[in-house]
Design a protein around this motif. Structure first.
Motif, PDB file in Angstrom:
ATOM      1  N   GLU A  45     -10.689   1.449   1.994  1.00 13.08           N
ATOM      2  CA  GLU A  45      -9.327   0.958   1.745  1.00 13.08           C
ATOM      3  C   GLU A  45      -9.324  -0.565   1.591  1.00 13.08           C
ATOM      4  O   GLU A  45      -8.657  -1.106   0.709  1.00 13.08           O
ATOM      5  N   LEU A  49      -8.392  -3.073  -1.764  1.00 19.68           N
ATOM      6  CA  LEU A  49      -7.403  -4.150  -1.729  1.00 19.68           C
ATOM      7  C   LEU A  49      -8.020  -5.541  -1.825  1.00 19.68           C
ATOM      8  O   LEU A  49      -7.289  -6.536  -1.832  1.00 19.68           O
ATOM      9  N   THR A  85      -6.364   4.455  -1.529  1.00 22.81           N
ATOM     10  CA  THR A  85      -5.021   4.446  -2.099  1.00 22.81           C
ATOM     11  C   THR A  85      -4.661   3.103  -2.692  1.00 22.81           C
ATOM     12  O   THR A  85      -3.788   3.027  -3.550  1.00 22.81           O
ATOM     13  N   GLY A  86      -5.315   2.032  -2.235  1.00 22.98           N
ATOM     14  CA  GLY A  86      -4.959   0.705  -2.738  1.00 22.98           C
ATOM     15  C   GLY A  86      -3.550   0.373  -2.315  1.00 22.98           C
ATOM     16  O   GLY A  86      -3.161   0.581  -1.184  1.00 22.98           O
ATOM     17  N   GLY A  87      -2.772  -0.123  -3.238  1.00 22.65           N
ATOM     18  CA  GLY A  87      -1.359  -0.335  -2.940  1.00 22.65           C
ATOM     19  C   GLY A  87      -1.040  -1.721  -2.442  1.00 22.65           C
ATOM     20  O   GLY A  87      -1.568  -2.712  -2.928  1.00 22.65           O
ATOM     21  N   ASP A  88      -0.190  -1.782  -1.458  1.00 17.71           N
ATOM     22  CA  ASP A  88       0.417  -3.008  -0.972  1.00 17.71           C
ATOM     23  C   ASP A  88      -0.577  -3.890  -0.208  1.00 17.71           C
ATOM     24  O   ASP A  88      -1.104  -3.485   0.832  1.00 17.71           O
ATOM     25  N   ARG A  91      -0.673  -4.567   3.709  1.00 17.24           N
ATOM     26  CA  ARG A  91      -1.359  -3.689   4.663  1.00 17.24           C
ATOM     27  C   ARG A  91      -2.659  -4.290   5.175  1.00 17.24           C
ATOM     28  O   ARG A  91      -3.248  -3.778   6.125  1.00 17.24           O
TER      29      ARG A  91
END
Length: 139
Positions: A45, A49, A85-88, A91
């Motif tokens: 994760e 990111l 998931t990557g994303g914000d 986090r």
């Protein structure tokens, strides 16, 4: 005063089932593999990111080494790896904290197992995540 029981009680104990037991070493292997697998998931994760190419490469290398260590502990079975998931990016602090916690747990179990390879790997990952992500490429 009381009449003695003349028949077999219906409340007698059933035969004790044979339950397979693991040794302490086997239990510690399972716990260490579980901690490292969780650390692998968080590392993947963090890699998804990562903002710099060097950080991604360092985290990818660390993830590969963690996967190899899990495979060694589980008799050659490589862990299943979920797609990050990557994303914000907000986090990142929570993920780094989770990685520090998991690396510390893995270090504690590896120390009780007296496994020098796992101690070195968990200690390295703990130090890398203690740096707060500032120096993941060199830690």
């Amino acid at each position: 005063m009381y009449e003695p029981i003349r028949t077999k009680s219906v409340h007698s104990m059933a035969a004790t089932p044979v339950v397979p037991h693991r040794s302490r070493e086997e239990e510690l292997d399972i716990r260490l593999a579980g901690q490292l697998t969780a650390l692998l998931t968080v590392t993947d994760e963090l890699r998804a990111l990562a903002t710099s190419k060097g950080e991604r490469a360092a985290l990818s290398d660390a993830a590969d080494r963690i996967a190899e260590e899990v495979a060694r502990l589980t008799g050659g079975h490589h862990p299943l790896r979920a797609e990050p998931t990557g994303g914000d990016p907000a986090r990142l602090p929570a993920l780094r904290q989770r990685a520090r916690t998991l690396a510390g747990n893995a270090l504690a179990v590896a120390t009780s197992r007296d496994d020098t390879a796992a101690i070195a790997l968990a200690g390295e990952r703990l130090a890398a995540h203690e740096a707060g992500g500032r120096d993941l490429a060199t830690a």
